[in-house]
Design a protein around this motif. Structure first.
Motif, PDB file in Angstrom:
ATOM      1  N   THR A 144      35.703  29.265  34.660  1.00  8.33           N
ATOM      2  CA  THR A 144      36.523  29.623  35.817  1.00  8.33           C
ATOM      3  C   THR A 144      35.793  30.661  36.635  1.00  8.33           C
ATOM      4  O   THR A 144      35.227  31.605  36.076  1.00  8.33           O
ATOM      5  CB  THR A 144      37.933  30.148  35.448  1.00  8.33           C
ATOM      6  N   ILE A 145      35.785  30.480  37.945  1.00 10.44           N
ATOM      7  CA  ILE A 145      35.177  31.496  38.817  1.00 10.44           C
ATOM      8  C   ILE A 145      35.996  32.773  38.785  1.00 10.44           C
ATOM      9  O   ILE A 145      35.521  33.823  39.180  1.00 10.44           O
ATOM     10  CB  ILE A 145      35.030  31.008  40.280  1.00 10.44           C
ATOM     11  N   ASP A 146      37.240  32.681  38.305  1.00  9.76           N
ATOM     12  CA  ASP A 146      38.117  33.861  38.299  1.00  9.76           C
ATOM     13  C   ASP A 146      37.769  34.857  37.194  1.00  9.76           C
ATOM     14  O   ASP A 146      38.183  36.006  37.250  1.00  9.76           O
ATOM     15  CB  ASP A 146      39.581  33.428  38.138  1.00  9.76           C
ATOM     16  N   ASN A 147      37.048  34.397  36.155  1.00  8.82           N
ATOM     17  CA  ASN A 147      36.621  35.272  35.053  1.00  8.82           C
ATOM     18  C   ASN A 147      37.800  35.926  34.338  1.00  8.82           C
ATOM     19  O   ASN A 147      37.680  37.037  33.817  1.00  8.82           O
ATOM     20  CB  ASN A 147      35.666  36.360  35.573  1.00  8.82           C
ATOM     21  N   ASP A 148      38.938  35.260  34.284  1.00  7.88           N
ATOM     22  CA  ASP A 148      40.141  35.915  33.778  1.00  7.88           C
ATOM     23  C   ASP A 148      40.592  35.401  32.398  1.00  7.88           C
ATOM     24  O   ASP A 148      41.743  35.608  32.010  1.00  7.88           O
ATOM     25  CB  ASP A 148      41.283  35.805  34.800  1.00  7.88           C
ATOM     26  N   LEU A 149      39.689  34.731  31.663  1.00  9.96           N
ATOM     27  CA  LEU A 149      40.054  34.278  30.315  1.00  9.96           C
ATOM     28  C   LEU A 149      39.866  35.401  29.303  1.00  9.96           C
ATOM     29  O   LEU A 149      38.895  36.144  29.352  1.00  9.96           O
ATOM     30  CB  LEU A 149      39.216  33.061  29.912  1.00  9.96           C
ATOM     31  N   CYS A 150      40.812  35.475  28.361  1.00  9.85           N
ATOM     32  CA  CYS A 150      40.733  36.501  27.316  1.00  9.85           C
ATOM     33  C   CYS A 150      39.757  36.092  26.218  1.00  9.85           C
ATOM     34  O   CYS A 150      39.366  34.932  26.122  1.00  9.85           O
ATOM     35  CB  CYS A 150      42.113  36.732  26.717  1.00  9.85           C
ATOM     36  N   GLU A 151      39.374  37.058  25.408  1.00  6.39           N
ATOM     37  CA  GLU A 151      38.575  36.843  24.193  1.00  6.39           C
ATOM     38  C   GLU A 151      37.119  36.485  24.463  1.00  6.39           C
ATOM     39  O   GLU A 151      36.335  36.313  23.543  1.00  6.39           O
ATOM     40  CB  GLU A 151      39.186  35.748  23.295  1.00  6.39           C
ATOM     41  N   THR A 152      36.754  36.319  25.739  1.00  5.83           N
ATOM     42  CA  THR A 152      35.343  36.080  26.058  1.00  5.83           C
ATOM     43  C   THR A 152      34.911  37.141  27.073  1.00  5.83           C
ATOM     44  O   THR A 152      35.697  37.513  27.955  1.00  5.83           O
ATOM     45  CB  THR A 152      35.106  34.647  26.600  1.00  5.83           C
ATOM     46  N   HIS A 154      32.887  37.031  29.496  1.00  9.76           N
ATOM     47  CA  HIS A 154      32.980  36.486  30.851  1.00  9.76           C
ATOM     48  C   HIS A 154      33.027  34.967  30.724  1.00  9.76           C
ATOM     49  O   HIS A 154      32.853  34.420  29.633  1.00  9.76           O
ATOM     50  CB  HIS A 154      31.815  36.952  31.720  1.00  9.76           C
ATOM     51  N   THR A 155      33.261  34.288  31.845  1.00 11.28           N
ATOM     52  CA  THR A 155      33.411  32.833  31.800  1.00 11.28           C
ATOM     53  C   THR A 155      32.306  32.143  32.591  1.00 11.28           C
ATOM     54  O   THR A 155      31.921  32.606  33.670  1.00 11.28           O
ATOM     55  CB  THR A 155      34.758  32.396  32.398  1.00 11.28           C
ATOM     56  N   PRO A 156      31.788  31.017  32.093  1.00  9.32           N
ATOM     57  CA  PRO A 156      30.833  30.226  32.875  1.00  9.32           C
ATOM     58  C   PRO A 156      31.446  29.857  34.235  1.00  9.32           C
ATOM     59  O   PRO A 156      32.639  29.570  34.337  1.00  9.32           O
ATOM     60  CB  PRO A 156      30.619  28.988  32.015  1.00  9.32           C
ATOM     61  N   MET A 334      38.264  28.228  21.030  1.00 15.06           N
ATOM     62  CA  MET A 334      37.458  28.183  22.251  1.00 15.06           C
ATOM     63  C   MET A 334      36.154  28.910  21.977  1.00 15.06           C
ATOM     64  O   MET A 334      36.162  29.965  21.330  1.00 15.06           O
ATOM     65  CB  MET A 334      38.194  28.846  23.424  1.00 15.06           C
ATOM     66  N   VAL A 335      35.044  28.369  22.445  1.00 17.27           N
ATOM     67  CA  VAL A 335      33.778  29.084  22.317  1.00 17.27           C
ATOM     68  C   VAL A 335      33.798  30.277  23.262  1.00 17.27           C
ATOM     69  O   VAL A 335      34.370  30.223  24.347  1.00 17.27           O
ATOM     70  CB  VAL A 335      32.555  28.177  22.605  1.00 17.27           C
ATOM     71  N   THR A 336      33.176  31.364  22.824  1.00 19.33           N
ATOM     72  CA  THR A 336      33.237  32.609  23.596  1.00 19.33           C
ATOM     73  C   THR A 336      31.870  33.279  23.681  1.00 19.33           C
ATOM     74  O   THR A 336      30.940  32.909  22.957  1.00 19.33           O
ATOM     75  CB  THR A 336      34.210  33.615  22.948  1.00 19.33           C
ATOM     76  N   ILE A 337      31.805  34.249  24.576  1.00 20.74           N
ATOM     77  CA  ILE A 337      30.607  35.078  24.722  1.00 20.74           C
ATOM     78  C   ILE A 337      30.998  36.514  24.390  1.00 20.74           C
ATOM     79  O   ILE A 337      31.994  37.026  24.908  1.00 20.74           O
ATOM     80  CB  ILE A 337      30.056  35.009  26.164  1.00 20.74           C
ATOM     81  N   ARG A 338      30.230  37.132  23.499  1.00 15.97           N
ATOM     82  CA  ARG A 338      30.441  38.555  23.220  1.00 15.97           C
ATOM     83  C   ARG A 338      29.241  39.313  23.767  1.00 15.97           C
ATOM     84  O   ARG A 338      28.102  38.898  23.555  1.00 15.97           O
ATOM     85  CB  ARG A 338      30.581  38.807  21.720  1.00 15.97           C
ATOM     86  N   ILE A 381      29.960  47.700  37.913  1.00 11.87           N
ATOM     87  CA  ILE A 381      28.654  47.242  38.434  1.00 11.87           C
ATOM     88  C   ILE A 381      27.734  46.876  37.265  1.00 11.87           C
ATOM     89  O   ILE A 381      27.061  45.841  37.291  1.00 11.87           O
ATOM     90  CB  ILE A 381      27.982  48.362  39.277  1.00 11.87           C
ATOM     91  N   ASP A 382      27.715  47.729  36.234  1.00 13.75           N
ATOM     92  CA  ASP A 382      26.850  47.478  35.074  1.00 13.75           C
ATOM     93  C   ASP A 382      27.255  46.194  34.357  1.00 13.75           C
ATOM     94  O   ASP A 382      26.409  45.452  33.854  1.00 13.75           O
ATOM     95  CB  ASP A 382      26.933  48.656  34.090  1.00 13.75           C
ATOM     96  N   TYR A 383      28.565  45.953  34.304  1.00 10.21           N
ATOM     97  CA  TYR A 383      29.080  44.727  33.677  1.00 10.21           C
ATOM     98  C   TYR A 383      28.680  43.492  34.481  1.00 10.21           C
ATOM     99  O   TYR A 383      28.256  42.472  33.929  1.00 10.21           O
ATOM    100  CB  TYR A 383      30.610  44.828  33.570  1.00 10.21           C
ATOM    101  N   LEU A 384      28.795  43.587  35.817  1.00 12.03           N
ATOM    102  CA  LEU A 384      28.561  42.419  36.671  1.00 12.03           C
ATOM    103  C   LEU A 384      27.081  42.084  36.860  1.00 12.03           C
ATOM    104  O   LEU A 384      26.700  40.908  36.918  1.00 12.03           O
ATOM    105  CB  LEU A 384      29.178  42.667  38.062  1.00 12.03           C
TER     106      LEU A 384
END
Lengths: 413, 413
Positions: A144-152, A154-156, A334-338, A381-384
């Protein structure tokens, strides 16, 4: 022995990375010792219901360039849907048919690439599957371009959209700075409930460009008087003020700042447009200065010619990871990114139970927004920053990008 | 002996190629045996009036990468203006001052990069210069995404905008085709009086993509009833209908098809917005089908990350050519492109007298539009196709494009 096959589908709104995850799934199955064929369900879960399936393993054998081409093709190669599964306690007919189809096609694992609403489908299929004792693994792959999923982390899809927003904001700044007259430019960016994508506009700031000069996100109640004071103050300092604003900004009572009437989609979300236009009218009326609004259009979610390499590579790997996890017996997940570190950027691919993800949404932490609520802070900023790094070489033919042929999506038309 | 210097300025609206022509002028002067220094006038002709000048020869000596970087930087490095010179018979004070400045800086040639209105400035300066017997050569260099200048086959800036429109239309098609429901997408493209850029949307058609399915240009009177019939017919054939429409479409009486009020700029042009929005409302009301409109924003004129190599190379060469012509004594002229053949694409660089160009506009020939007035014909496709060929490698740093520092444009702010 009967074959062990997989099925994959895509759902929700387009992103630039959702086909990279599809390519990752196909690649994972092709490399698998356990699985034979991977089928695609056209138009999300409805393809299974309508028996609208395509053999993706066969497709890839037709041309060795297809996997790479699929990886950079925007939106959904398999099409999408906005179909919401009913609660199976109320009506289990579609569930019965879906799992019958899984049997018919010897499906051992089903992968659903999508956002929040799609993860609701993953949850429901997982629960029903568990109830009937089905062996089919159900694994979600986020996008999702919204990046609003939990547990990951960020989102592809988000990284590419963020790169598009940051680059476009810089180009709009060049477009704006040419006139030596006072002006306000309001750039409206997608994001209904979370301001992640609007926040990414801050990445347009480089050695010489200080725009956007103000950033307004849905996470902070929007006050028109404060906004006008902010703009006035900025106009005192410089000629050309550029404002980044999320489509989802709301006042303290929770009402959207929007000029247009709102309607509601099948998932109960309000359809928005017009925050930028509303603020344009406000500035014109109250400050009397030259003002324009730019609604960054659908290209922010489908401009594959400007994808983030980091984003597409991660999306591809998550597709492969989903296949590998299903081989290990993982389901209802769901596969996630940490994230391990921002700099150097380091991540791990993991997974989380779907019940912790579906129907939840992740907003920007308040401390990543400044006190005045009109800009972001350094931790954000550091996160993005690492998410927009790297460019993806797209092939061009006759001057336009070469993407996968999607004429099959029109075959019933 | 006193030095022989040049001066250059930019004017009008932004394009992706206008700095490539500036780079061509600088390169031409740097290679010249006749000229010494090239000065840039900031914010068009007003920089000469305000003594706001910059030494471009010095700038290029600071960093060997600057010339290439300038070539790909969008909008105007020198800034722009919308200043219209008065008729010198009414008021010659600004002319007196401008030619005094030319003397002070030992200017032998003045280059003005711009569109229609800028060529009006070139004409007026040429006429005044001739009247007072000034030796300063005045040469115009064309640029406009509108492609509506006379005497030249096409204008720098148009090819890149056309490439952006064609590529974006293809990406919007991918974004649109994902849902198996009837829908209409209306894409509004810039072009007040000429439909060249809207016509370029036809270049998005490839082996599998047939969109845009309808194209409406300002050259043909727009009829709402015909439009609704066209859309209905297309909806019968396919699910997703994509319509490309120029912002400048007008009805048979010459009234703009626009929902918003119009205002008038300093050159007497109506400021437009809303043709797409108006048609969206019309389709919604009359056909009751799912419909959205996409106003392709300012990026169509400043998205340098997706420039046409053909366009930037030609823009650069025209800058060099202007310098070479001035060395030969040419004045009161604009450098032009003559097409020798479409395929293989072959052109010649020439020049034409400015009095044949200023205040004239070039529309699409009626025979290059189909009889129904809702699509283009093959000769127009053949004309457009070579202009979008080739990609320009842009450097990226921190995930965003590297362009020239334009902070000098803010120095008075």
């Amino acid at each position: 022995m009967s074959p062990k096959n997989c099925m994959v589908a895509q759902s929700g709104g387009p992103t630039v990375a959702i086909n990279a995850s599809l390519a990752g799934v196909i690649d994972g199955v092709m490399r698998s010792d356990m699985y034979d064929t991977v089928y695609g369900s056209l138009n999300g879960i409805t393809g299974i219901l309508n028996n609208d399936l395509t053999n993706l393993s066969e497709l890839m054998q037709q041309n060795s360039e297809y996997l790479d081409r699929l990886k950079v093709t925007p939106a959904m190669y398999l099409g999408s849907c906005r179909y919401k599964l009913p609660n199976y306690l109320d009506d289990d007919s579609s569930y019965v048919f879906i799992f019958k189809q899984f049997e018919t096609y010897h499906i051992d694992a089903f992968f659903y690439i999508g956002g929040n609403d799609s993860m609701d489908t993953v949850l429901k299929l997982s629960e029903y599957g568990k109830k009937i004792g089905s062996p089919v693994r159900i694994v979600g792959i986020p996008k999702t371009i919204d990046n609003d999923l939990c547990e990951t982390d960020h989102t592809p899809g988000f990284g590419s959209a963020a790169k598009y927003i940051a680059s476009s904001l810089l180009e709009i700044a060049h477009d704006t700075f040419i006139y030596a007259v006072k002006s306000v430019t309001i750039v409206e960016i997608m994001g209904r409930d979370a301001g992640w994508l609007t926040a990414a506009s801050a990445l347009a700031r480089n050695g010489y460009n200080t725009a956007p000069h103000l950033i307004y996100l849905p996470e902070v109640p929007f006050d028109k008087e404060d906004f006008l004071l902010d703009v006035k103050r900025m106009l005192f300092e410089r000629n050309n003020v550029i404002v980044a604003v999320s489509e989802g900004i709301r006042d303290a009572s929770g009402n959207y700042i929007s000029a247009s009437e709102s309607s509601v989609d099948t998932f109960g979300h309000s359809q928005l447009s017009g925050a930028g236009k509303t603020l344009e009218f406000l500035v014109k009326e109250k400050l009397g200065v030259k003002v324009r609004s730019v609604e960054v259009n659908v290209l922010q979610r489908c401009a594959a010619h400007l994808a983030s390499k980091t984003d597409l590579d991660e999306a591809f790997t998550l597709g492969q990871k989903a296949v590998a996890l299903s081989e290990e017996g993982v389901t209802a997940s769901m596969v996630t990114i940490r994230r391990i570190s921002d700099s150097p950027y380091e991540i791990a691919y993991e997974h989380a139970e779907i019940r912790h993800i579906a129907n939840e949404a992740k907003s920007i932490p308040r401390e990543w927004i400044n006190d005045a609520g009109n800009d972001v802070t350094q931790p954000l900023i550091d996160y993005l920053s690492p998410l927009i790094l790297g460019e993806v070489p797209v092939k061009y033919e006759n001057g336009i990008p070469v993407y996968m042929d999607v004429s099959h999506l029109a075959k019933h038309q």
